[in-house]
Enzyme design. Structure first.
Site, short mmCIF file in Angstrom:
data_model
loop_
_atom_site.label_atom_id
_atom_site.label_comp_id
_atom_site.label_asym_id
_atom_site.label_seq_id
_atom_site.Cartn_x
_atom_site.Cartn_y
_atom_site.Cartn_z
N THR A 41 0.83 -1.21 0.00
CA THR A 41 0.00 0.00 0.00
C THR A 41 0.86 1.26 0.00
O THR A 41 0.51 2.27 -0.62
CB THR A 41 -0.93 0.00 1.22
OG1 THR A 41 -1.78 -1.15 1.16
CG2 THR A 41 -1.80 1.24 1.26
N THR A 79 1.34 -4.68 4.26
CA THR A 79 1.10 -5.06 5.65
C THR A 79 0.44 -6.43 5.80
O THR A 79 0.50 -7.02 6.88
CB THR A 79 0.21 -4.00 6.35
OG1 THR A 79 -1.02 -3.86 5.64
CG2 THR A 79 0.92 -2.66 6.41
#
Length: 324
Positions: free
Chosen positions: A14, A84
């Site tokens: 991200t 993540t």
């Protein structure tokens, strides 16, 4: 004082993503652009991928890239930007092979790079500070997100969207970053790990099986039929199976397929407490309790051990210090 030299390895996630005109958010930010203002000595783009698409081979590529940076004695620390979703697993794999006092710091973002309140730049700046800090030496691999420093052995993604997405259940962070100051408050236990060459392709198949109300063990039977060399049971409570799961675990042990028992609970160790079909019966059957490790890390540890020591009994002996 000589300024610390920090290498940044970028892998996507991200933190390196932007909205795609065709829909969704996609990795799009090249390594040089991502780390341009991070204060790194050098930047190397290892890959550009979402972490949910990574394979064990990709994780090993990241491990190799980290070790290549540390082969340079002029490097004081390494930062890895990573998605993540599986950051905790790659960071833990690095921790298992890291035989160096210099810190390796993983970081990422919860908001994409084009968001007006993107958290990636702040997280990356914090990670570089930690990698350069003398206080972070000998802590092993770390995860730095939202101003908190987590040991890779303990870190897990605990929230899907919150900026401080990572937690260390049962332990808490080992430190924090406050503006320009790095504070380390505790030091993690790091049992002996593995030599990188022992891992090979990390191709020892180990599956995670969840326990739930009424689970009949059919998933375990399917994994055994598919050639699993080890299993991790994400058990109920302190480490309890259902009757069907207990039956299939016994079948696995009879075939010399090691079974690690973790808990599906967010906090607390797995322990063989209950009889009458509970965790004590799993232990009697020959399953091994993973103690403080959650299922994804227990799986990675067992896979590494089976790659290094193909004999199941030898593999279990190898990982025993990690389960205390």
């Amino acid at each position: 004082m000589t300024e610390a030299r920090v290498s940044v390895l970028t892998t996507g996630g991200t933190i390196a993503s932007r909205p795609d005109p065709e829909g969704g958010v996609r990795v799009a930010v090249r390594g040089g652009e991502l780390a341009a203002s991070a204060g790194a000595t050098r930047v190397r783009e290892v890959m550009l991928a979402h972490s949910f698409n990574l394979t064990p081979a990709d994780a090993l590529r990241i491990v190799s890239a980290v070790l290549a940076e540390l082969a340079d004695p002029d490097v004081d620390g390494v930062v890895v930007t990573h998605g993540t979703d599986t950051m905790e697993e790659t960071a833990y794999l690095v921790d298992l092979v890291l035989d160096d006092e210099r810190p390796v710091v993983f970081t990422g973002a919860q908001r994409h790079a084009s968001a007006p309140d993107a958290d990636g730049p702040g997280n990356l700046a914090d990670a570089v500070r930690v990698a350069a800090a003398p206080e972070a030496r000998s802590l092993g691999a770390l995860v730095v997100m939202g101003g908190r420093i987590h040991a890779a052995r303990y870190a897990t993604k605990a929230h899907t969207l919150a900026l401080d997405a990572f937690a260390s259940p049962g332990h808490g962070p080992v430190g924090r970053v406050t503006e320009d100051r790095v504070e380390v408050t505790s030091r993690p236990s790091r049992p002996p790990g593995f030599r990188p060459a022992e891992l090979g392709d990390l191709d020892a198949r180990v599956d995670i099986i969840p326990a739930y109300l009424g689970a009949d063990g059919v998933q375990i039977a399917a994994c055994r039929a598919a050639g699993a060399r080890g299993l991790v049971l994400q058990a109920l409570g302190t480490g309890n199976p259902t009757p069907g799961v207990l039956r299939e675990v016994r079948a696995c042990v009879a075939e010399r397929i090691p079974v690690l028992v973790a808990s599906r609970c967010f906090d607390g160790p797995s322990l063989p407490v209950y009889g009458a079909g509970g965790g004590a019966d799993l232990a009697e059957a020959g399953a091994v309790f993973a103690g403080p490790l959650q299922a994804p890390k227990a799986r990675l540890l067992l896979s590494a051990a089976l790659s290094a020591a193909p004999d199941p009994a030898a593999a279990i002996r190898r990982i025993a210090p990690h389960l205390r």
